[in-house]
Design a protein around this motif. Structure first.
Motif, PDB file in Angstrom:
ATOM      1  N   CYS A  82       0.807  -1.222   0.000  1.00  0.00           N
ATOM      2  CA  CYS A  82       0.000   0.000   0.000  1.00  0.00           C
ATOM      3  C   CYS A  82       0.838   1.269   0.000  1.00  0.00           C
ATOM      4  CB  CYS A  82      -0.956   0.001   1.195  1.00  0.00           C
ATOM      5  SG  CYS A  82      -2.307  -1.188   1.012  1.00  0.00           S
ATOM      6  N   TYR A  83       2.163   1.152   0.173  1.00  0.00           N
ATOM      7  CA  TYR A  83       3.007   2.342   0.076  1.00  0.00           C
ATOM      8  C   TYR A  83       3.138   2.810  -1.372  1.00  0.00           C
ATOM      9  CZ  TYR A  83       4.622   0.126   4.455  1.00  0.00           C
ATOM     10  OH  TYR A  83       4.696  -0.497   5.671  1.00  0.00           O
ATOM     11  N   SER A  84       2.859   1.910  -2.333  1.00  0.00           N
ATOM     12  CA  SER A  84       3.071   2.258  -3.744  1.00  0.00           C
ATOM     13  C   SER A  84       1.834   2.054  -4.616  1.00  0.00           C
ATOM     14  CB  SER A  84       4.231   1.440  -4.322  1.00  0.00           C
ATOM     15  OG  SER A  84       4.020   0.045  -4.136  1.00  0.00           O
ATOM     16  N   THR A  85       0.800   1.402  -4.089  1.00  0.00           N
ATOM     17  CA  THR A  85      -0.376   1.081  -4.908  1.00  0.00           C
ATOM     18  C   THR A  85      -1.145   2.338  -5.300  1.00  0.00           C
ATOM     19  OG1 THR A  85      -0.543  -0.976  -3.673  1.00  0.00           O
ATOM     20  CG2 THR A  85      -2.427  -0.359  -4.996  1.00  0.00           C
ATOM     21  N   HIS A  86      -1.579   2.395  -6.532  1.00  0.00           N
ATOM     22  CA  HIS A  86      -2.318   3.481  -7.154  1.00  0.00           C
ATOM     23  C   HIS A  86      -1.517   4.789  -7.112  1.00  0.00           C
ATOM     24  CE1 HIS A  86      -5.733   5.829  -8.669  1.00  0.00           C
ATOM     25  NE2 HIS A  86      -6.157   4.661  -9.116  1.00  0.00           N
ATOM     26  N   SER A  87      -0.579   4.876  -8.041  1.00  0.00           N
ATOM     27  CA  SER A  87       0.357   6.004  -8.092  1.00  0.00           C
ATOM     28  C   SER A  87      -0.340   7.344  -8.267  1.00  0.00           C
ATOM     29  CB  SER A  87       1.347   5.805  -9.240  1.00  0.00           C
ATOM     30  OG  SER A  87       2.138   4.668  -9.044  1.00  0.00           O
ATOM     31  N   GLU A  88      -1.410   7.378  -9.040  1.00  0.00           N
ATOM     32  CA  GLU A  88      -2.070   8.652  -9.315  1.00  0.00           C
ATOM     33  C   GLU A  88      -2.564   9.319  -8.044  1.00  0.00           C
ATOM     34  OE1 GLU A  88      -6.141  10.454 -11.302  1.00  0.00           O
ATOM     35  OE2 GLU A  88      -5.582   8.375 -11.734  1.00  0.00           O
ATOM     36  N   THR A  89      -3.192   8.552  -7.176  1.00  0.00           N
ATOM     37  CA  THR A  89      -3.722   9.127  -5.946  1.00  0.00           C
ATOM     38  C   THR A  89      -2.602   9.643  -5.056  1.00  0.00           C
ATOM     39  OG1 THR A  89      -5.670   7.711  -6.015  1.00  0.00           O
ATOM     40  CG2 THR A  89      -5.069   8.625  -3.878  1.00  0.00           C
ATOM     41  N   PRO A 125       7.921   2.800   4.047  1.00  0.00           N
ATOM     42  CA  PRO A 125       7.307   4.049   3.605  1.00  0.00           C
ATOM     43  C   PRO A 125       8.244   5.223   3.833  1.00  0.00           C
ATOM     44  CG  PRO A 125       6.454   3.440   5.760  1.00  0.00           C
ATOM     45  CD  PRO A 125       7.387   2.336   5.337  1.00  0.00           C
ATOM     46  N   GLY A 126       8.260   6.134   2.908  1.00  0.00           N
ATOM     47  CA  GLY A 126       9.049   7.351   3.050  1.00  0.00           C
ATOM     48  C   GLY A 126       8.342   8.484   2.348  1.00  0.00           C
ATOM     49  N   TYR A 156       6.396   7.037  -2.534  1.00  0.00           N
ATOM     50  CA  TYR A 156       6.359   6.841  -1.084  1.00  0.00           C
ATOM     51  C   TYR A 156       6.899   5.488  -0.629  1.00  0.00           C
ATOM     52  CZ  TYR A 156       3.258  10.947  -0.911  1.00  0.00           C
ATOM     53  OH  TYR A 156       2.731  12.213  -1.009  1.00  0.00           O
ATOM     54  N   SER A 157       7.456   4.690  -1.534  1.00  0.00           N
ATOM     55  CA  SER A 157       7.846   3.328  -1.174  1.00  0.00           C
ATOM     56  C   SER A 157       9.285   3.061  -1.604  1.00  0.00           C
ATOM     57  CB  SER A 157       6.895   2.324  -1.847  1.00  0.00           C
ATOM     58  OG  SER A 157       7.051   1.044  -1.306  1.00  0.00           O
ATOM     59  N   PHE A 158      10.097   2.541  -0.670  1.00  0.00           N
ATOM     60  CA  PHE A 158      11.521   2.386  -0.902  1.00  0.00           C
ATOM     61  C   PHE A 158      12.032   1.139  -0.181  1.00  0.00           C
ATOM     62  CE2 PHE A 158      10.156   6.735  -0.500  1.00  0.00           C
ATOM     63  CZ  PHE A 158      10.638   7.357  -1.639  1.00  0.00           C
ATOM     64  N   ASP A 159      13.228   0.722  -0.558  1.00  0.00           N
ATOM     65  CA  ASP A 159      13.942  -0.255   0.257  1.00  0.00           C
ATOM     66  C   ASP A 159      15.428  -0.027   0.088  1.00  0.00           C
ATOM     67  OD1 ASP A 159      15.360  -2.696  -1.244  1.00  0.00           O
ATOM     68  OD2 ASP A 159      13.601  -2.160  -2.433  1.00  0.00           O
ATOM     69  N   VAL A 160      16.174  -0.408   1.098  1.00  0.00           N
ATOM     70  CA  VAL A 160      17.628  -0.329   1.060  1.00  0.00           C
ATOM     71  C   VAL A 160      18.173  -1.654   1.560  1.00  0.00           C
ATOM     72  CG1 VAL A 160      19.705   0.878   1.822  1.00  0.00           C
ATOM     73  CG2 VAL A 160      17.558   2.151   1.539  1.00  0.00           C
TER      74      VAL A 160
END
Length: 894
Positions: free
Chosen positions: A301-308, A687-688, A729-733
């Protein structure tokens, strides 16, 4: 603000093995009880649209009122100011009944926010607005505010929430997700502490926040009672049909009556979260202290539906900018400030931040509604900003010698006379001076500042193709904080720039920006670009970026200042991940790293080359999808800026951009709402917000450029890479590989359903986004990352003006802060209409003293900020009254 403290010394999270026995020993006389919480979890949008949610809320509230007549002991709990407003406006007789029940104490207001929002994606200021508008609504309609924060179904909770709750008048918090299998917490009841030291008593709901139709309550009651005995602390047991509303049923209440009549039934109370926390605060048990965030549930859900998510970021910033402009115009010129209009726009934003909308897990049709709401809010911001900006710009004295009247006799678009130039007013909404690109939609030959000093310009391709009129003019403006500056644009007049290597214009007909008028260049000042053969690079005095022309990946990013190569293998690699086994939420998924392919088969070409900026366009492909990235480098900046356009045609696949670096002992720091958080570099999806930083140390080659502005040849040094973004809004390291999730091809509202060829997939088609790469020696704080991130997301706004007399100067600043650690995010009229509100926060994690000056108000004061502290200042219109700290609600503490 005064920070809450526990009644007794709190146990630490690392010393909890004897928690239960210690708690029992502290007060063996207190027998733990189960507080039965009658509620109806109301999703106004999820597998239905808001219109259906509206109807369901009315029916649920009617049912709850009926139960109160039938069961005098029944107490009902409900959050969400938006629900109550719907009832007030659409069914006033029912609303009057609710007001009466609230006054009796049988209908309990909780939450204090407009909805139960996603608690990772909204900006810090959005949470402040949930409190401002939600709590004030409760106070105005019911005479009381909510004391308990309440987010029972949100998918995670960021680490600054304890302070935000305290500043909202709420001393406690109720949630359910993440559950125990997702994050271990020593006990259901604990102190939750944010980085500034604020604490709220927090409770994680066991056994679910509702009961289902035809489900008996007794097994759940007994289970929660066992937990109460085990943890030797009162527990809450939530009952009532939820999600699509419903609330406590007649059967629920009869069953609770039956349980209470059995032996031990005195330990079962019909209660509310307010009563529960009041009892716990009075008892003061020894509780564990938990710091940091509450994660992870539904990482997809951090990345789902980019437009919104992109609309959310854009609308938040546009509204804050509109408020600043309007407040300045009000102060300087008496321009109308429409608080009610701004509130309506914020209500649209807040409603769309409901966790099932913002989390991207609602039905497709719900996002048509969300798009309309964001459109309304953006329109309000646009018309308000324009009205304020034009009021200010029209009041600036822009008259030129020899001009006595307006006459458009030489140009169809400009009012320029006698080659005197035309003014462009550029406004900076940020609380520090900003140097930023400004693009004027005209083809100019020269530009000066307000004192007549020429500035470097470059003609850049416009979006239009109207005969030969297809070029705009780019320049870099330096704009005062919370202020404006006038620049003068000239259609025909050129100027000589004395800065070596700079030119005042480019030939738009050459395609690649050949110099029109230039001075002698030196290698130190050159801005170089090439895409010939096997060589594709961008270079200035600070950095050199090289791109592999076959793959389109960055094969080198060399910091000429420090002699450091940051790229490990390749950078900015578009990775495609398989997620066929994933539902829309990403339930049970902590990472997305099942790589099945990469964008490649690239074409690289130069699309801009001039004295200010050079751009390489990299177009790569995967399957039926295309990714276009414009890598831009400015002459006087080391930062790499990228504007991307993605045509995504993949299903059940996720796209990431990967940035593997040569940073040793990396630490990853993420921006969160009104703060930041360091997280493990273990590859988990996180999330970021506007920036993510990876810092550690890097080895210098000892080949720092002798022409660079900063010379160093250290063997190794503290070093980092920051990724800025405008809508993700979604990342990983993992280790030193920083990745940003761009898009998912998930099915709408799919919880492992029966998939077929009629399924609807989200984020198909074209979307645009932008990001930047910032190389820095030292820490992210020393590199001014917070400021850079805001500048990336909040560009200056401008308007092309004409000649007129006016009372305002051509350059003006509205604020000065004595330290970079403190950022001012909000300047607006107070809700009471008798002053101004200035909101600031400490951004670097260090205590500091700051002097705040607002020359337009004749005000200056000092304040001390704790680590990551948020402060709201009320500045009365009456100059004899002092500036005071207030809360998010803008009312005295109750």
């Amino acid at each position: 603000m005064k920070k809450p403290e526990g009644k007794q010394e709190a146990a630490t999270l690392n010393n909890m093995e004897h928690y239960a026995s210690d708690a029992a020993a502290s007060d063996s006389a207190l027998k733990p009880v189960v507080h039965m919480i009658g509620n109806a979890h109301l999703d106004p949008v999820w597998l239905w649209r808001w219109q259906e949610g509206f109807a369901e809320i009315k029916a649920t509230f009617r049912s709850a009122l009926d139960r109160m007549v039938e069961f005098p002991e029944f107490v009902f709990t409900c959050a969400g100011a938006s629900c109550y407003k719907w009832i007030e406006e659409n069914e006033p007789r029912m609303f009057a009944e609710i007001v009466k029940r609230v006054a009796e104490g049988r209908w309990v207001l909780v939450g204090g926010w407009w909805v139960q929002p996603d608690c990772n994606i909204p900006a810090g200021e959005s949470f402040a607005r949930h409190s401002l508008y939600g709590q004030r609504y409760f106070l105005e309609r019911f005479g009381r505010s909510a004391k308990v924060g309440y987010n029972v179904d949100s998918f995670g909770h960021h680490a600054m929430l304890p302070q935000i709750l305290k500043l909202s008048g709420m001393d406690s918090y109720v949630y359910m997700r993440p559950e125990e299998h997702e994050q271990h917490i020593p006990a259901n009841l604990y102190w939750w502490e944010s980085m500034d030291g604020s604490r709220v008593m927090t409770y994680r709901i066991p056994c679910g926040y509702n009961t289902h139709q035809f489900e008996t309550s007794e097994p759940k009651i007994m289970k929660v009672r066992e937990i109460a005995v085990q943890q030797q602390t009162d527990q809450m047991c939530f009952y009532g049909v939820g999600n699509h509303g419903g609330g406590p049923t007649i059967a629920n209440l009869h069953e609770i009556r039956a349980v209470k009549e059995r032996p031990g039934g005195e330990a079962i109370l019909l209660s509310s979260p307010d009563a529960y926390f009041e009892r716990m605060q009075a008892h003061g048990p020894i509780l564990p202290v938990v710091t940091g965030e509450l994660q992870h549930h539904a990482s997809g859900c951090y990345s789902t539906h980019s437009e919104t998510k992109a609309s959310n970021r854009k609308t938040e910033h546009r509204l804050m900018t509109a408020e600043k402009l309007s407040a300045l115009a009000y102060r300087l010129l008496g321009h109308d400030y429409d608080s009610a209009q701004f509130q309506k726009a914020w209500e649209c934003v807040m409603f769309n931040q409901f966790h099932d909308i913002m989390g991207g897990c609602s039905i497709k049709e719900a996002y048509d509604d969300a798009r309309e709401a964001y459109g309304y809010a953006q329109h309000v911001a646009s018309i308000s900003s324009n009205a304020a900006l034009q009021r200010i710009s029209w009041s600036i004295n822009t008259m030129r010698p020899g001009i006595t009247f307006l006459d458009k006799n030489k140009d169809r678009t400009l009012w320029e006379q006698n080659d005197s130039g035309i003014p462009v007013v550029v406004f900076n909404p940020l609380s520090w001076d900003v140097e930023a690109p400004v693009v004027v939609t005209q083809q100019m030959k020269g530009i000066t500042d307000e004192e007549g000093n020429p500035v470097v310009i470059q003609h850049v391709r416009a979006s239009r193709t109207n005969g030969g009129d297809k070029y705009d003019t780019l320049f870099r403006g330096v704009i005062p904080a919370f202020g404006y500056r006038v620049y003068w644009i000239f259609r025909n007049q050129t100027f000589t720039i004395t800065d070596p290597g700079a030119s005042v214009g480019t030939d738009p007909n050459s395609g690649n920006a050949a110099s029109q008028t230039s001075c002698e260049q030196t290698p130190k000042d050159a801005l170089l670009v090439s895409s010939q053969g096997a060589e594709a690079f961008l270079e200035n005095a600070w950095v050199r970026l090289e791109i592999d022309p076959h793959t389109g990946y960055v094969k080198s990013l060399f910091d000429k200042r420090a002699g450091i190569e940051i790229v490990d293998s390749r950078l900015a690699v578009p990775l495609v991940m398989d997620e066929h086994d994933c539902d829309t939420w990403g339930h049970g998924k902590l990472e997305f790293r099942n790589e099945i392919g990469r964008f490649t088969d690239a074409t690289v070409k130069v699309v801009e080359s001039g004295p200010l900026r050079a751009t390489l366009r990299v177009t790569s492909r995967y399957g039926n999808s295309t990714l276009r990235q414009d890598f831009m480098l400015y002459k006087d900046s080391p930062d790499i800026q990228v504007k991307a356009k993605l045509d995504w045609q993949e299903k059940h696949k996720l796209l990431k951009l990967s940035f593997p670096t040569r940073i040793h002992e990396p630490k990853a720091t993420y921006e969160i709402p009104y703060g930041y958080l360091e997280r493990p570099v273990n590859g988990e999806e996180e999330p970021g917000q506007q920036w993510v930083d990876v810092s550690g140390w890097a080895v210098s080659s000892g080949e720092a450029s002798t022409n660079s502005p900063m010379e160093t040849a250290a063997t190794d040094c503290s070093y980092g890479l920051t990724l800025l973004n405008d809508s993700k809004y979604s990342f990983d390291v993992k280790n030193a590989d920083l990745r940003m999730t761009i898009v998912r091809g998930a099915i709408f509202a799919d919880h492992y359903g029966k998939r077929d060829d009629l399924c609807e997939y989200m984020d198909q088609g074209v979307q645009e986004f932008a990001y930047a790469l910032v190389l820095h020696a030292g820490t992210w704080q020393e590199a001014s990352i917070v400021r850079k991130a805001y500048e990336w997301n909040v560009p200056p706004v401008h308007i092309v003006e004409t000649y007129h007399e006016g009372s305002l100067p051509q350059k003006w600043s509205g604020i000065h802060l004595s330290t970079e650690q403190v950022a001012a995010t909000v300047f607006k009229r107070a809700e009471e209409g008798n002053g101004y509100i200035l909101r600031c926060y400490e951004a670097h994690g260090l205590e500091t003293d700051v002097t705040i000056e607002l020359p337009m108000l004749g005000r200056s004061w000092q304040s001390r900020f704790g680590r990551c502290e948020i402060k709201t200042f009320y500045i009365p219109d009456a100059s004899d009254l002092p500036v005071v700290e207030t809360n998010f609600i803008e009312l005295p503490w109750t």
